[in-house]
Design a protein around this motif. Structure first.
Motif, PDB file in Angstrom:
ATOM      1  N   PHE A   1      11.432   2.717  -4.250  1.00 53.11           N
ATOM      2  CA  PHE A   1      10.436   2.773  -5.327  1.00 53.11           C
ATOM      3  C   PHE A   1       9.029   2.938  -4.747  1.00 53.11           C
ATOM      4  O   PHE A   1       8.194   3.651  -5.322  1.00 53.11           O
ATOM      5  N   ASP A   2       8.758   2.286  -3.611  1.00 57.28           N
ATOM      6  CA  ASP A   2       7.455   2.446  -2.956  1.00 57.28           C
ATOM      7  C   ASP A   2       7.193   3.915  -2.631  1.00 57.28           C
ATOM      8  O   ASP A   2       6.045   4.378  -2.707  1.00 57.28           O
ATOM      9  N   ASP A   3       8.243   4.640  -2.255  1.00 60.93           N
ATOM     10  CA  ASP A   3       8.094   6.046  -1.857  1.00 60.93           C
ATOM     11  C   ASP A   3       8.051   6.987  -3.050  1.00 60.93           C
ATOM     12  O   ASP A   3       7.339   7.995  -3.027  1.00 60.93           O
ATOM     13  N   VAL A   4       8.814   6.678  -4.092  1.00 64.08           N
ATOM     14  CA  VAL A   4       8.901   7.613  -5.213  1.00 64.08           C
ATOM     15  C   VAL A   4       7.629   7.599  -6.066  1.00 64.08           C
ATOM     16  O   VAL A   4       7.253   8.616  -6.658  1.00 64.08           O
ATOM     17  N   LEU A   5       6.916   6.475  -6.118  1.00 64.67           N
ATOM     18  CA  LEU A   5       5.735   6.408  -6.976  1.00 64.67           C
ATOM     19  C   LEU A   5       4.651   7.409  -6.584  1.00 64.67           C
ATOM     20  O   LEU A   5       4.161   8.153  -7.451  1.00 64.67           O
ATOM     21  N   PRO A   6       4.209   7.475  -5.318  1.00 69.10           N
ATOM     22  CA  PRO A   6       3.180   8.472  -4.982  1.00 69.10           C
ATOM     23  C   PRO A   6       3.662   9.903  -5.170  1.00 69.10           C
ATOM     24  O   PRO A   6       2.866  10.783  -5.535  1.00 69.10           O
TER      25      PRO A   6
END
Length: 223
Positions: A199-204
């Motif tokens: 999720f940390d990676d998909v948001l940006p």
């Protein structure tokens, strides 16, 4: 002599009966990969991450839709792998909800916390939205090739602007997290941490797509 022979036959039958019962118990009571006590446990897949809220949403509304993924995503069983290309399931542990349903719900909560859209929902909610994000769970397991192993999570996302044909973007994200011990409790905790990292990676990535696209004008967020 007959009495002694009868007594020996009785002892033999009891020995066989005891061995049979032990075999039945061993067959019925399964433990986890590690030496965990034999009791059924239910774990909650969760997102341990946090996020800073945006000052303004990028789009009026965003819908999330689960996409068909691997078989592991559509079962309550928690998967582990001791050899490459081979999966097994913990017999005494399950998820409280199938990942194919739980993962999009958790991502929705993360997106709401971020304030990426003015309204965020799942397909089927009474929400009108031009933007659609599909979520596919490709991998969600405890890999124990080198004990105690690591959690492996892999998700595929697709973004659609339903005002125009075609797909806006598609990306696969994967994350790993060390597992403290080779058992279901440690595996469930590590899998949740690896999920939070995806999720940390998909948001940006998702924010970048929405920032470059023209937002809908005058879009209603309720039917």
């Amino acid at each position: 002599m007959k009495a002694i022979a009868s007594h020996e036959r009785s002892l033999g039958r009891r020995s066989l009966l005891g061995a049979g019962l032990l075999g039945l118990l061993n067959g019925c009571v399964s433990v986890d990969v590690g030496s965990e006590a034999a009791k059924q446990r239910i774990f909650v897949l969760h997102d341990p991450g946090s996020v800073q809220r945006r000052a303004q949403p990028l789009v009026p509304a965003l819908l999330l839709q689960p996409a068909p993924g691997g078989a592991v995503a559509d079962t309550l069983a928690i998967a582990y792998s001791q050899r490459a290309n081979e999966l097994a399931f913990y017999q005494l542990a399950t998820w409280n909800e199938r990942p194919v349903r739980q993962v999009p719900q958790l991502l929705q909560q993360r997106l709401e916390a971020r304030g990426l859209a003015a309204a965020t929902g799942l397909v089927g909610d009474p929400l009108a939205a031009d933007w659609l994000l599909t979520v596919r769970v490709d991998r969600l397991e405890h890999e124990i090739i080198n004990p105690p192993g690591q959690a492996q999570v892999q998700l595929t996302f697709e973004v659609f602007d339903r005002r125009q044909p075609g797909r806006v973007g598609r990306q696969q994200f994967s994350a790993q997290n060390p597992v403290a011990s080779a058992d279901s409790a440690a595996a469930a905790q590590a899998i949740s941490k690896a999920l939070g990292r995806t999720f940390d990676d998909v948001l940006p990535w998702l924010e970048g797509l929405l920032q470059t696209a023209e937002p809908a004008q005058g879009q209603s967020t309720n039917r």
